[in-house]
Design an enzyme around this catalytic site. Structure first.
Site, mmCIF file in Angstrom:
data_model
loop_
_atom_site.group_PDB
_atom_site.id
_atom_site.type_symbol
_atom_site.label_atom_id
_atom_site.label_comp_id
_atom_site.label_asym_id
_atom_site.label_seq_id
_atom_site.Cartn_x
_atom_site.Cartn_y
_atom_site.Cartn_z
ATOM 1 C CE LYS A 24 -1.274 1.434 4.199
ATOM 2 N NZ LYS A 24 -1.370 2.871 4.797
ATOM 3 C CG ASN A 25 2.451 2.668 3.438
ATOM 4 O OD1 ASN A 25 1.310 3.134 3.316
ATOM 5 N ND2 ASN A 25 2.897 2.735 4.861
ATOM 6 N NE ARG A 94 -0.066 11.244 7.374
ATOM 7 C CZ ARG A 94 -0.411 12.260 7.810
ATOM 8 N NH1 ARG A 94 -1.494 12.540 8.517
ATOM 9 N NH2 ARG A 94 0.504 13.221 7.725
ATOM 10 C CB CYS A 118 -3.448 5.773 11.519
ATOM 11 S SG CYS A 118 -3.763 4.254 10.754
ATOM 12 N NE ARG A 123 0.722 9.966 10.417
ATOM 13 C CZ ARG A 123 0.266 8.766 9.544
ATOM 14 N NH1 ARG A 123 -0.728 8.215 9.898
ATOM 15 N NH2 ARG A 123 1.111 8.487 8.652
ATOM 16 C CB ILE A 125 2.429 18.284 6.510
ATOM 17 C CG1 ILE A 125 1.343 19.433 7.050
ATOM 18 C CG2 ILE A 125 1.579 16.823 6.555
ATOM 19 C CD1 ILE A 125 0.186 19.252 6.107
ATOM 20 C CG ASP A 126 6.877 20.671 10.414
ATOM 21 O OD1 ASP A 126 6.413 19.493 10.296
ATOM 22 O OD2 ASP A 126 7.794 20.826 11.069
ATOM 23 C CG ASP A 306 3.904 1.388 9.523
ATOM 24 O OD1 ASP A 306 3.247 2.175 10.437
ATOM 25 O OD2 ASP A 306 3.961 1.703 8.319
ATOM 26 C CB ILE A 328 8.160 6.613 14.527
ATOM 27 C CG1 ILE A 328 9.223 5.561 14.354
ATOM 28 C CG2 ILE A 328 7.762 7.231 12.971
ATOM 29 C CD1 ILE A 328 10.574 6.259 13.588
ATOM 30 N NE ARG A 398 -6.818 4.166 6.553
ATOM 31 C CZ ARG A 398 -6.120 4.517 7.331
ATOM 32 N NH1 ARG A 398 -6.035 4.306 8.586
ATOM 33 N NH2 ARG A 398 -4.755 5.242 6.631
#
Ligand code: EPU
Length: 419
Positions: A24-25, A94, A118, A123, A125-126, A306, A328, A398
């Protein structure tokens, strides 16, 4: 879709072969990369999971034509009919953040919903926004949307303050169409990113992987389409390998790349689980006597966040105290209260889960809180005595393709109930 539960009658022996789906990723950024060209793309090995379906819908909304059948996606975006990725399409995922980089690079305008996904931590995003701003994009956040405008993106030198998977993917994709050369330092280099680099290179991008996790990208004016096979999902691999460690199971995990999950295989070796690797198959030989261990999550090639939740379930069966430090994300322990409801003895102190084993798990009613937690809870249900009901289990779909079916084929007593 959102109202579903999984019912498991535990302690059944699992045996046989299970085939791992595409990652998926990897597929998510690769589909977003199709925005960078007006040519056709053909992706195979795409997992039919909700996050991918959402990405496909979002791409159709900006002008993609194509179909998603039998794990294959054919897609072409001859022209962009809109720069808008609306909230109602993308809110559970995401994926929207991965659309931002390629869309602003090709279209000069993007209005994408702030990413969901999730609830596992802040999380941020800077890094994505800072990198794109340095490339010349004007970015505002309004009403839950990121609005980005740019005449032409320019090459930059940017070193990520910390490793970010989608941050690296986003800036890498944007840089392939930016004017001039981009240097990206302290990049994440997960196998999914290497697979994306392979795809982008086949599209004609000029990307060099330098020492110290840096990437140098020479921008092109156009890129072409490509055919691409998505790599197997290392987190799904890890999840079934962990399932193979329980009871007297005998699972062979097929379509694997053992190199991708070396960190898990090392942990399993250290706790006493036997592993036999044959090319792209991994056979797990469980032991009734699992030793405890201390593990910390890290960017690749370290132990993946994960797989933290799934390993936690396994360590409830170790003889002694194990500790897992989550380095993380800051809220990725929501499965722990649920595992404790099944009889586990786990305490969270700061970012460390202290797992006191061995505990006999018994069935109960528990709730999925996020994608990987769902898998950890299913694993709990598989070893618990009696019936376990996992509510809110849409989260699982998902990211895991046909997990109840795959487990059922291995011999689990598992039912999906859609209301
Ligand atoms: N971070 C920042 N600023 C940023 C970006 C990240 O501070 O601009 C921080 C995050 O808050 C986090 C850390 O950096 O503490 C790492 O986050 P990263 O950006 O690497 O995570 P991500 O790209 O949002 C991807 C995967 C996740 C996986 C993480 C870590 C995708 C679509 N998602 O997320 O996958 O957990 O990398 O490996 O690739 C999952 O599949 O279940 C999943 C959550």
């Amino acid at each position: 879709m959102y109202d579903m539960k999984i019912v498991i009658n535990g302690r059944k022996r699992l045996s046989g072969n299970v085939k791992i789906s595409g990652a998926k990723n990897a597929a998510l950024p690769e589909l977003a990369a199709a925005i960078l060209s007006s040519d056709e793309f053909e992706f195979c090995g795409v997992p039919e999971v909700e996050d991918i379906k959402v990405m496909f819908e979002a791409l159709k909304n900006i002008g993609a034509e194509g179909e998603f059948i039998n794990n294959k996606i054919k897609i072409k975006i001859p022209s962009l009919k809109s720069g808008l990725v609306p909230k109602d399409i993308i809110e559970t995922s995401r994926a929207s953040i991965l659309i931002l980089g390629p869309l602003i690079a090709r279209n000069g305008y993007a209005k994408v919903s702030l990413p969901g996904g999730c609830p596992i931590g802040d999380r941020k995003i800077d890094f994505h926004l800072e990198g794109l701003k340095r490339m010349g994009a004007k970015i505002n956040i309004e009403d839950g949307y990121i609005i980005a405008k740019s005449d032409k993106l320019c090459g930059i030198e940017y070193t990520f303050p910390n490793k970010s998977v989608t941050g690296t993917e986003n800036l890498l994709m944007a840089a392939t169409l930016a004017q001039g050369e981009t240097f990206l330092g302290n990049c994440a280099l997960e196998p999914e990113i290497s697979d994306l680099i392979n795809l982008l290179s086949n599209m004609g991008a000029d990307i060099k992987h330098e020492e110290n996790n840096s990437l140098i990208i020479k921008g092109k004016t156009t890129l072409n389409g490509a055919k691409h096979k998505v790599i197997p999902d290392r987190i799904e691999m890890g999840t079934y390998i962990i399932a193979g460690c329980f009871l007297d199971n005998e699972i062979i995990v097929e379509n694997t790349i053992p190199e991708y999950i070396k960190s898990l295989l090392n942990v399993l070796e250290n706790i006493g689980v036997g592993i036999v690797i044959e090319k792209n198959r991994i056979k797990v030989n469980p032991t009734g006597n699992i030793s405890p261990i201390d593990v910390g999550t890290k960017p690749y090639p370290g132990f993946p966040t994960d797989l933290q939740a799934q390993l936690t379930t396994l360590l409830t069966q170790a003889n002694g105290i194990s500790r897992i430090k989550e380095n993380i994300f800051n809220r990725r322990f929501r499965h722990i209260d649920e595992l404790n409801k099944l009889g586990a003895n786990i305490e969270v102190k700061g970012n460390t889960a202290i797992i006191k084993g061995k505990t006999e798990l018994r069935g109960g009613i528990i709730k999925s809180t996020d994608l990987r937690a769902s898998a950890a809870l299913l694993l709990g249900g598989l070893i618990a005595d009696g019936e376990t009901v996992v509510e809110n289990s849409y989260q699982l779909f998902r990211g895991y393709e046909n997990m109840p079916e795959k487990l059922s084929q291995l011999g689990a007593n598992i039912k999906l109930i859609k209301r």
